[in-house]
Design a protein around this motif. Structure first.
Motif, PDB file in Angstrom:
ATOM      1  N   SER A 180       9.273   2.679   1.097  1.00  0.00           N
ATOM      2  CA  SER A 180       8.121   1.808   1.899  1.00  0.00           C
ATOM      3  C   SER A 180       8.686   0.521   2.590  1.00  0.00           C
ATOM      4  CB  SER A 180       7.446   1.290   0.550  1.00  0.00           C
ATOM      5  OG  SER A 180       8.139   0.216  -0.173  1.00  0.00           O
ATOM      6  N   THR A 218       0.885  -0.826   0.019  1.00  0.00           N
ATOM      7  CA  THR A 218      -0.007   0.004  -0.055  1.00  0.00           C
ATOM      8  C   THR A 218       0.724   1.111   0.078  1.00  0.00           C
ATOM      9  OG1 THR A 218      -1.784  -1.008   1.266  1.00  0.00           O
ATOM     10  CG2 THR A 218      -1.817   1.285   1.158  1.00  0.00           C
ATOM     11  N   ILE A 219       1.808   1.378   0.848  1.00  0.00           N
ATOM     12  CA  ILE A 219       2.750   2.324   1.015  1.00  0.00           C
ATOM     13  C   ILE A 219       3.458   2.642  -0.246  1.00  0.00           C
ATOM     14  CG2 ILE A 219       4.550   3.249   2.049  1.00  0.00           C
ATOM     15  CD1 ILE A 219       3.722   1.948   4.633  1.00  0.00           C
ATOM     16  N   LEU A 254       2.465   1.793  -3.493  1.00  0.00           N
ATOM     17  CA  LEU A 254       1.688   2.008  -4.541  1.00  0.00           C
ATOM     18  C   LEU A 254       1.476   3.438  -4.370  1.00  0.00           C
ATOM     19  CD1 LEU A 254      -0.602  -0.895  -4.997  1.00  0.00           C
ATOM     20  CD2 LEU A 254       1.144   0.176  -6.718  1.00  0.00           C
ATOM     21  N   SER A 255       1.171   4.038  -2.809  1.00  0.00           N
ATOM     22  CA  SER A 255       0.821   5.397  -2.719  1.00  0.00           C
ATOM     23  C   SER A 255       1.943   6.409  -2.969  1.00  0.00           C
ATOM     24  CB  SER A 255       0.616   5.715  -1.351  1.00  0.00           C
ATOM     25  OG  SER A 255       1.581   5.252  -0.041  1.00  0.00           O
ATOM     26  N   ILE A 315       2.130   6.540  -7.052  1.00  0.00           N
ATOM     27  CA  ILE A 315       1.126   7.495  -7.564  1.00  0.00           C
ATOM     28  C   ILE A 315       1.086   8.652  -7.295  1.00  0.00           C
ATOM     29  CG2 ILE A 315      -1.472   7.392  -7.390  1.00  0.00           C
ATOM     30  CD1 ILE A 315      -1.706   4.474  -6.755  1.00  0.00           C
ATOM     31  N   GLU A 316       1.475   8.952  -6.100  1.00  0.00           N
ATOM     32  CA  GLU A 316       1.633  10.379  -5.596  1.00  0.00           C
ATOM     33  C   GLU A 316       2.782  11.090  -6.568  1.00  0.00           C
ATOM     34  OE1 GLU A 316       2.352  12.945  -1.628  1.00  0.00           O
ATOM     35  OE2 GLU A 316       3.866  11.440  -1.942  1.00  0.00           O
TER      36      GLU A 316
END
Length: 337
Positions: A232, A48-49, A51-52, A55-56
């Motif tokens: 991450s 999750t971290i 990908l965030s 994406i950011e």
């Protein structure tokens, strides 16, 4: 012949990977896979971290490579040289303020600074811009103001400290490296130069911009992914209670939050809200260290710097930024707060 074969093999591998992705996307039974194999919670959190962060960062990376490509196609070396003051010391001041009219996030700043250097901007001037622009711009100023509405001095402290530190960084780089060439020649540039030969083909400027942007985006993408993955990993497995324990001292707490800023690799438009959430645990000086150090140097842009600049120079830059920010924060705590 050899270059053509390498290029063709890359295209075949790329198409094969796309085909595999499409196959798994359409035919793979994810529910059965999840029932049979349960990943530990930490690795799901890592995913999750990761990908965030990616994406950011991707929109800003795209912005950076397009700006870099526009500079490559439309800005000549003569234009860059004319815009820089003759005095190499004085030149650092407008470079530090350039972000006010040219706001660029730290995710996008590396390709822009690299392109400006290739167009003739002095090394130290480009790195003043690289250090200052992610902080000294209206978007970051607004986000910092809203995050610290009850303490406006944090906005002033962040902007003033970033301006002073960026100028110090530029002056030290000028004293140590002068205007020496610290850029790496990438494999893609070398192959492109061999294919192009002595004469440059005239192409439509819009097409040339898109070509440069796509090449640079895919070249830079691998460094972004590596940096995001390492960041991450740290965010997932680093015990943050250790940071809080060590960060209780006014001399060690700035170091703790500088390390934290480097690891979490937040975008400079969003980091103020994270800093505000740490206000009950850390002193204002430590929060300033977080707000100034992170946009100047984090895991993502460090990987990018190592990809495009010589290793010794990047290590020296990291040392200069770290010492300058820490010393600036300690002096700010002693004489201003």
């Amino acid at each position: 012949m050899k270059t053509a074969l390498v290029k063709q093999s890359k295209e075949i591998i790329g198409l094969a990977l796309v085909a595999i992705f499409i196959y798994f996307f359409i035919f793979w039974d994810y529910k059965t896979f999840q029932d049979q194999f349960t990943l530990p919670k930490e690795w799901l959190n890592l995913n999750t971290i990761f990908l965030s962060i990616v994406i950011e960062a991707i929109p800003f990376i795209l912005l950076g490579v397009f700006v870099s490509s526009l500079i490559q196609v439309f800005v000549t070396e003569e234009m860059v040289k004319k815009s820089i003051p003759k005095n190499m010391i004085v030149a650092v001041i407008p470079a530090a303020l350039l972000g006010i009219v040219f706001p660029v996030c730290e995710c996008a700043i590396v390709p822009v600074a690299r392109r400006l250097i290739k167009k003739g901007m002095p090394l130290h001037v480009a790195f003043v811009f690289l250090a200052a622009a992610p902080i000294l711009n209206p978007v970051v100023a607004a986000s910092t103001y809203f995050a610290f509405q009850t303490n406006p001095s944090m906005l002033v402290g962040r902007m003033v400290l970033a301006f002073i530190v960026a100028i110090i960084i530029g002056l030290v780089i000028y004293l140590v490296f002068k205007n020496s060439d610290q850029l790496k020649v990438t494999k893609e540039e070398l192959v492109g130069a061999q294919e192009q030969g002595p004469q440059t083909l005239k192409v439509n400027k819009l097409k040339a911009t898109l070509y440069h942007a796509s090449d640079e985006f895919f070249d830079m993408g691998k460094y972004l992914i590596i940096g995001a993955f390492i960041a991450s990993l740290f965010q997932t497995f680093l015990d943050r209670s250790i940071l809080v324990t060590v960060g209780s001292n006014e001399f060690t707490s700035p170091i703790v939050l500088m390390i934290f800023a480097f690891v979490v690799s937040l975008c400079s438009e969003a980091d103020a809200f994270v800093a505000a959430s740490l206000g009950s645990t850390f002193a204002p000086g430590a929060l300033l260290a977080f707000l100034v150090y992170g946009p100047m140097l984090d895991m993502k842009n460090t990987i990018l710097l190592f990809g495009y600049f010589k290793t010794k120079f990047v290590l020296a830059f990291m040392f200069i930024v770290t010492v300058a920010v820490y010393a600036g924060v300690i002096l700010y705590q002693m004489f201003v707060m």
